[in-house]
Scaffold this active site. Structure first.
Site, PDB file in Angstrom:
ATOM      1  N   GLY A 302     -24.263 -22.249 -15.018  1.00 21.93           N
ATOM      2  CA  GLY A 302     -22.835 -22.008 -15.189  1.00 21.93           C
ATOM      3  C   GLY A 302     -22.258 -21.072 -14.147  1.00 21.93           C
ATOM      4  O   GLY A 302     -21.044 -20.897 -14.079  1.00 21.93           O
ATOM      5  N   ASP A 325     -28.184 -21.577 -19.224  1.00 20.75           N
ATOM      6  CA  ASP A 325     -27.414 -20.373 -18.913  1.00 20.75           C
ATOM      7  C   ASP A 325     -27.235 -19.558 -20.184  1.00 20.75           C
ATOM      8  O   ASP A 325     -27.083 -20.118 -21.278  1.00 20.75           O
ATOM      9  CB  ASP A 325     -26.048 -20.748 -18.330  1.00 20.75           C
ATOM     10  N   ILE A 355     -33.548 -16.688 -19.439  1.00 20.90           N
ATOM     11  CA  ILE A 355     -34.808 -16.870 -18.726  1.00 20.90           C
ATOM     12  C   ILE A 355     -35.791 -15.750 -19.060  1.00 20.90           C
ATOM     13  O   ILE A 355     -36.999 -15.887 -18.801  1.00 20.90           O
ATOM     14  CB  ILE A 355     -34.589 -16.935 -17.202  1.00 20.90           C
ATOM     15  N   ALA A 376     -31.331 -20.428 -10.207  1.00 17.22           N
ATOM     16  CA  ALA A 376     -30.187 -19.651  -9.719  1.00 17.22           C
ATOM     17  C   ALA A 376     -29.818 -18.508 -10.651  1.00 17.22           C
ATOM     18  O   ALA A 376     -28.917 -17.723 -10.344  1.00 17.22           O
ATOM     19  CB  ALA A 376     -28.980 -20.571  -9.546  1.00 17.22           C
ATOM     20  N   LYS A 422     -29.815  -9.631   0.850  1.00 23.60           N
ATOM     21  CA  LYS A 422     -30.027  -8.261   0.367  1.00 23.60           C
ATOM     22  C   LYS A 422     -31.488  -7.992   0.033  1.00 23.60           C
ATOM     23  O   LYS A 422     -31.880  -6.842  -0.184  1.00 23.60           O
ATOM     24  CB  LYS A 422     -29.147  -8.002  -0.858  1.00 23.60           C
ATOM     25  N   ASN A 460     -23.559 -13.678   1.803  1.00 23.48           N
ATOM     26  CA  ASN A 460     -22.552 -13.662   0.753  1.00 23.48           C
ATOM     27  C   ASN A 460     -21.843 -15.011   0.667  1.00 23.48           C
ATOM     28  O   ASN A 460     -21.622 -15.680   1.674  1.00 23.48           O
ATOM     29  CB  ASN A 460     -21.515 -12.567   1.046  1.00 23.48           C
ATOM     30  N   VAL A 461     -21.470 -15.370  -0.534  1.00 23.88           N
ATOM     31  CA  VAL A 461     -20.835 -16.661  -0.775  1.00 23.88           C
ATOM     32  C   VAL A 461     -19.366 -16.432  -1.080  1.00 23.88           C
ATOM     33  O   VAL A 461     -19.013 -15.716  -2.014  1.00 23.88           O
ATOM     34  CB  VAL A 461     -21.520 -17.403  -1.936  1.00 23.88           C
ATOM     35  N   LEU A 462     -18.510 -17.050  -0.275  1.00 20.69           N
ATOM     36  CA  LEU A 462     -17.067 -16.883  -0.458  1.00 20.69           C
ATOM     37  C   LEU A 462     -16.612 -17.445  -1.788  1.00 20.69           C
ATOM     38  O   LEU A 462     -16.889 -18.598  -2.105  1.00 20.69           O
ATOM     39  CB  LEU A 462     -16.315 -17.591   0.670  1.00 20.69           C
TER      40      LEU A 462
END
Length: 625
Positions: A302, A325, A355, A376, A422, A460-462
């Site tokens: 999700g 999720d 998880i 993820a 990171k 980083n993901v926009l």
């Protein structure tokens, strides 16, 4: 062009009428309330004066440039040309009046000048507003003064479309009023296309946006490379104008419709358009080969990355998709989105589970027997994890350990873990836990053979949940200062679809144990990103919206790295994807250290958890600020 000249003639006659009537009205007002307007009180002298004044004012308006631009394009400077023209015309008339025995009183000259000037300015203003507002199906639209960048074929298509749009409610072109063009071709300077002048080059964008009071900029060069596109968009984004982009020709013609309206395909500029590199794309043939007909599980399905994985996976005809999720709202949202887009026939199972719960995850693996797992699920917020390192350890490290060991036990074909830059020489708890997760995946790859274990690492993901872009947007929209930790902080960025494409491609390429890294181009300063986003809202950084520097947060560093020095870098068949060499993991010491860490986290001992995490991850140098 004839239509435009006719409008100028109408405007000239209107001005002459206004000047004449302003003089007549002034004469009536002064005669009725105060005195005779003329030194010579005869009606003949008044008429002579009115005629001379009308001619002289008309001539002065012409010389001052009041007719150089159609009234629908008028701005403040052009209104001033009307005031100056009326002043000069009235002055000349007053000087000439004694020659014709038609000398007015000074009060008459002032009042007549004032009324005439006001009338001429108001006439232009009212008709400009009337012209720029059109009605379609009973709705009123304000036309947008538009600059088009690029005076080529796409520009001609846009201008032709605007011309033909008229009041067509199905064509967005009716809302645009082109006022100028810019193009870097020297041969096009000083020319015009369909009556719209080429004013300058792309370096002059800001100047002409201001002079022409431009509301909207359309970048109409579909063949531009990304570097040049970024340069032009950087300039355009420094204006307060809204920006639209005509997409690449291949995108426009992707549906096979060459006659499709071009303006309807114009897209609003997005922050990712300013990254300065081409979007990363992959050949998806091999991705389809290993996903088609398979049961695919996505943990954290999700979330930002997880939900995009689900969106892309469904296009490769999997046998079944399992969303796992713990946050039911996000899981529900992606479930409903898939059903809405693809129908209820999609074999999609949505499970609310953590998880961290080994028994629950064991039941899920046992029941659904996934062939492929995309992992993820993770706690990813750096500052939050600094305050509760034990929670980051429980979820990220041991949640990953649970999923990885169950994948091996139930003979999952491929297990792909999502990592982050990171994790490289981490300075914060979140990064250290993700580095430990990478070590778990490499440990599994080196010691077990049923499953291909893979790590994908990117920056980083926009637009992802908790990233800077949504935060900046909220701050701008609520009128608050945009907060940036440090003026020098830089980050690598990619879009969510790019990140997910990497994950899927990595699964197809994997042999087991690799850390796949995407070439993300040059890093971007966060403050530059903030400035550009503010401009996209039509505001001026540091004037309309304050940028406040708050200082580095606990665990944060100025720049991120994508590979550790000991990993090296190996090219792949895809020039945008690289592989880091495996690092040998000693199983006995690693598992022993993990057990100690698990006990410390279970006891909620933050201090001991940090010490043991530093022991497992030698490159972890905690920056708690």
């Amino acid at each position: 062009m004839e239509k435009m000249n006719l409008r100028k003639v109408v405007l000239m006659f209107a001005d002459a009428f206004i000047v004449f009537m302003s003089g007549a009205l002034t004469s009536f007002m002064l005669s009725f309330f105060w005195m005779n307007p003329m030194v010579d009180s005869s009606r003949k002298s008044l008429i002579i004066y009115l005629m001379i004044n009308m001619l002289m004012c008309f001539f002065a308006l012409y010389v001052c440039g009041a007719y150089n631009k159609l009234w629908r394009y008028f701005d403040a400077k052009d209104y001033m040309s009307c005031v100056l023209g009326m002043f000069i015309g009235s002055g000349i008339t007053a000087l000439m009046s004694s020659t014709f025995n038609a000398q007015p009183r000074w009060q008459y000259i002032l009042v007549s000048f004032g009324i005439g000037t006001l009338g001429i300015v108001m006439f232009r203003f009212i008709f400009r507003k009337t012209f720029l507002t059109i009605a379609v199906d009973g709705k009123k639209y304000q036309k947008q003064r538009t600059m088009i960048i690029g005076a080529g074929k796409a520009c001609r298509m846009i201008l032709e479309e605007i011309k033909n749009a008229a009041t067509d409610p199905n064509n967005p072109a009716h809302k645009y009023e082109p006022v100028c063009l810019v193009d870097d071709d020297p041969d096009k300077q000083g020319t015009s296309i369909m009556g719209i002048p080429v004013r300058g080059t792309t370096n002059d964008i800001k100047t002409w946006c201001k002079k022409e009071a431009v509301d909207l900029i359309i970048l109409a060069i579909p063949s531009l490379n990304e570097k040049e596109r970024k340069r032009i968009l950087d300039i355009a984004s420094e204006t307060s104008c809204k920006i639209k982009i005509i997409p690449y020709l291949t995108e426009m013609l992707a549906d096979g419709s060459e006659s499709k309206q071009i303006i309807s395909q114009a897209k609003d500029i997005r922050i990712e358009d300013l990254l300065g590199r081409e979007p990363v794309t992959f050949d998806s043939t091999d991705v389809k080969d290993y996903i088609s007909g398979k049961v695919v599980m996505v943990t954290g399905g999700g979330g930002s990355i997880g939900s995009e994985l689900v969106r892309q996976i469904v296009n490769y005809s999997p046998k079944q998709i399992i969303i796992v999720d713990i946050y039911e709202n996000n899981a529900y949202d992606i479930q409903q989105e898939i059903f809405m887009d693809y129908g209820r026939d999609v074999n999609l199972v949505t499970l609310i589970a953590s998880i961290r719960d080994y028994d629950k995850m064991n039941l899920i693996f046992k029941t659904y027997r996934p062939n492929i797992v995309f992992h993820a699920a993770a706690h990813k917020h750096v500052p939050l994890m600094e305050t509760v390192p034990e929670e980051a350890v429980k979820n990220n490290i041991f949640g990953t350990f649970n999923c990885a060991t169950l994948a091996e036990y139930y003979n999952v074909e491929k297990f792909v873990m999502i990592s982050t830059d990171k994790a490289v020489n981490p300075t914060n708890v979140m990064g250290a836990t993700k580095r430990c997760c990478e070590m778990i995946i490499q440990y599994m790859a080196q010691n077990y053979s049923n499953t291909d274990f893979i790590t994908t690492r990117f920056g980083n993901v926009l637009g992802s949940n908790g990233s800077v872009i949504p935060l900046f947007k909220r701050q701008i929209e609520t009128g608050k200062p945009v907060t940036v930790t440090d003026p020098e902080i830089i980050r690598y960025f990619m879009t969510i679809p790019e990140a997910v494409s990497l994950v899927l491609k990595a699964g197809a390429m994997a042999q087991g144990g690799e850390i796949f890294v995407l070439d993300m181009g040059e890093p971007v300063k966060i403050v530059t990103l903030a400035e550009n986003l503010i401009r996209l809202y039509g505001k001026v950084p540091y004037q309309d919206v304050e940028i406040k520097f708050t200082g580095l947060r606990p665990g944060e560093k100025l720049y991120e790295e994508l590979l550790m020095s000991e990993e090296g870098l190996k090219e792949t068949a895809n020039k945008k994807i690289f592989i880091g060499n495996q690092i040998k993991i000693d199983p006995d010491s690693f598992l022993g250290a993990l057990q100690d860490l698990k006990e410390a986290a279970a006891a909620n001992n933050s201090e001991l958890t940090l010490k043991l995490l530093e022991k497992i991850v030698p490159t972890f140098h905690h920056n708690a600020n």
